[in-house]
Design a protein around this motif. Structure first.
Motif, PDB file in Angstrom:
ATOM      1  N   VAL A  21       0.846  -1.194   0.000  1.00  0.00           N
ATOM      2  CA  VAL A  21       0.000   0.000   0.000  1.00  0.00           C
ATOM      3  C   VAL A  21       0.880   1.241   0.000  1.00  0.00           C
ATOM      4  O   VAL A  21       1.967   1.241   0.585  1.00  0.00           O
ATOM      5  CB  VAL A  21      -0.986   0.008   1.194  1.00  0.00           C
ATOM      6  N   GLY A  22       0.401   2.296  -0.636  1.00  0.00           N
ATOM      7  CA  GLY A  22       1.188   3.501  -0.849  1.00  0.00           C
ATOM      8  C   GLY A  22       1.155   4.507   0.287  1.00  0.00           C
ATOM      9  O   GLY A  22       0.966   5.699   0.045  1.00  0.00           O
ATOM     10  N   VAL A  23       1.329   4.021   1.507  1.00  0.00           N
ATOM     11  CA  VAL A  23       1.443   4.903   2.668  1.00  0.00           C
ATOM     12  C   VAL A  23       2.556   4.356   3.578  1.00  0.00           C
ATOM     13  O   VAL A  23       2.800   3.151   3.597  1.00  0.00           O
ATOM     14  CB  VAL A  23       0.115   5.026   3.455  1.00  0.00           C
ATOM     15  N   PRO A  24       3.226   5.225   4.324  1.00  0.00           N
ATOM     16  CA  PRO A  24       4.326   4.784   5.177  1.00  0.00           C
ATOM     17  C   PRO A  24       3.874   3.849   6.305  1.00  0.00           C
ATOM     18  O   PRO A  24       2.783   3.986   6.861  1.00  0.00           O
ATOM     19  CB  PRO A  24       4.887   6.086   5.755  1.00  0.00           C
ATOM     20  N   CYS A  25       4.758   2.949   6.643  1.00  0.00           N
ATOM     21  CA  CYS A  25       4.507   1.926   7.653  1.00  0.00           C
ATOM     22  C   CYS A  25       4.109   2.526   9.005  1.00  0.00           C
ATOM     23  O   CYS A  25       3.215   2.005   9.673  1.00  0.00           O
ATOM     24  CB  CYS A  25       5.763   1.068   7.787  1.00  0.00           C
ATOM     25  N   GLU A  26       4.734   3.608   9.399  1.00  0.00           N
ATOM     26  CA  GLU A  26       4.417   4.169  10.726  1.00  0.00           C
ATOM     27  C   GLU A  26       2.968   4.648  10.801  1.00  0.00           C
ATOM     28  O   GLU A  26       2.349   4.623  11.861  1.00  0.00           O
ATOM     29  CB  GLU A  26       5.391   5.279  11.130  1.00  0.00           C
ATOM     30  N   HIS A  27       2.404   5.034   9.673  1.00  0.00           N
ATOM     31  CA  HIS A  27       0.998   5.459   9.657  1.00  0.00           C
ATOM     32  C   HIS A  27       0.050   4.250   9.689  1.00  0.00           C
ATOM     33  O   HIS A  27      -1.023   4.333  10.293  1.00  0.00           O
ATOM     34  CB  HIS A  27       0.722   6.348   8.453  1.00  0.00           C
TER      35      HIS A  27
END
Length: 171
Positions: A21-27
């Motif tokens: 998925v195109g969002v950072p892991c921390e989010h």
């Protein structure tokens, strides 16, 4: 990331959703571990998550209440088994908080869920995401699949990504 719970999924007993998925892991981690961030996306619309409690520690509670479009409420409670900050969450409905045995929820398969996330892409801008649902029997696996595991968990993941992107755009 190596999973210490099993070497590979058992296709007869485990349901797996794997995507990048195109969002950072921390989010993604925050969306799974903060009730106010989890509630908007956790079940496919028009269903709603109307309550959420997270006690993020082994033996701690993971509890949600989902509400159908008709207003019927469906509580789900479980116990965290393992937490690797920023990378893995494992919980089960077979246990209550404090590792106490739980009574099964009528009509629902009891699962152990493993959510794994790993940064990927340029500068960790994306997340390799794997959700695995472990079942005790072929019947429970078939029941969960028939209830819509793949479509429901995929839709919820899409809703999570959209919520994160909305949050990032506002920041």
């Amino acid at each position: 990331m190596t999973n210490p719970y099993f070497q590979s999924p058992n296709p007869a007993l485990d349901l797996v959703l794997h995507r990048v998925v195109g969002v950072p892991c921390e989010h993604v981690w925050a969306a799974w571990t903060q009730p106010e961030l989890l509630m908007p996306w956790f079940c496919p619309l028009p269903w709603k998550t109307i309550e959420c409690e997270i006690d993020l520690r082994p033996g701690g509670q993971f509890r949600t209440v989902m509400q159908s479009p008709e207003g019927e409420k469906f509580p789900n409670a479980g116990c965290y088994l393992d937490i690797v900050p920023g990378r893995r969450l494992v919980w089960t409905g077979a246990l209550s908080p404090g590792f106490r045995p739980a009574d099964p929820t009528p009509g629902m398969p009891t699962i152990t869920a493993i959510i794994e996330m790993e940064p990927t892409g340029a500068n960790g801008a994306s997340t390799r995401y794997t959700a695995t649902s472990l079942h005790s029997s072929l019947e429970a696996t078939k029941q969960h699949a028939a209830m819509g595991f793949h479509s429901g968990w995929s839709t919820a993941l899409d809703q999570m990504v959209a919520a994160i992107k909305h949050q990032l755009a506002r920041a």
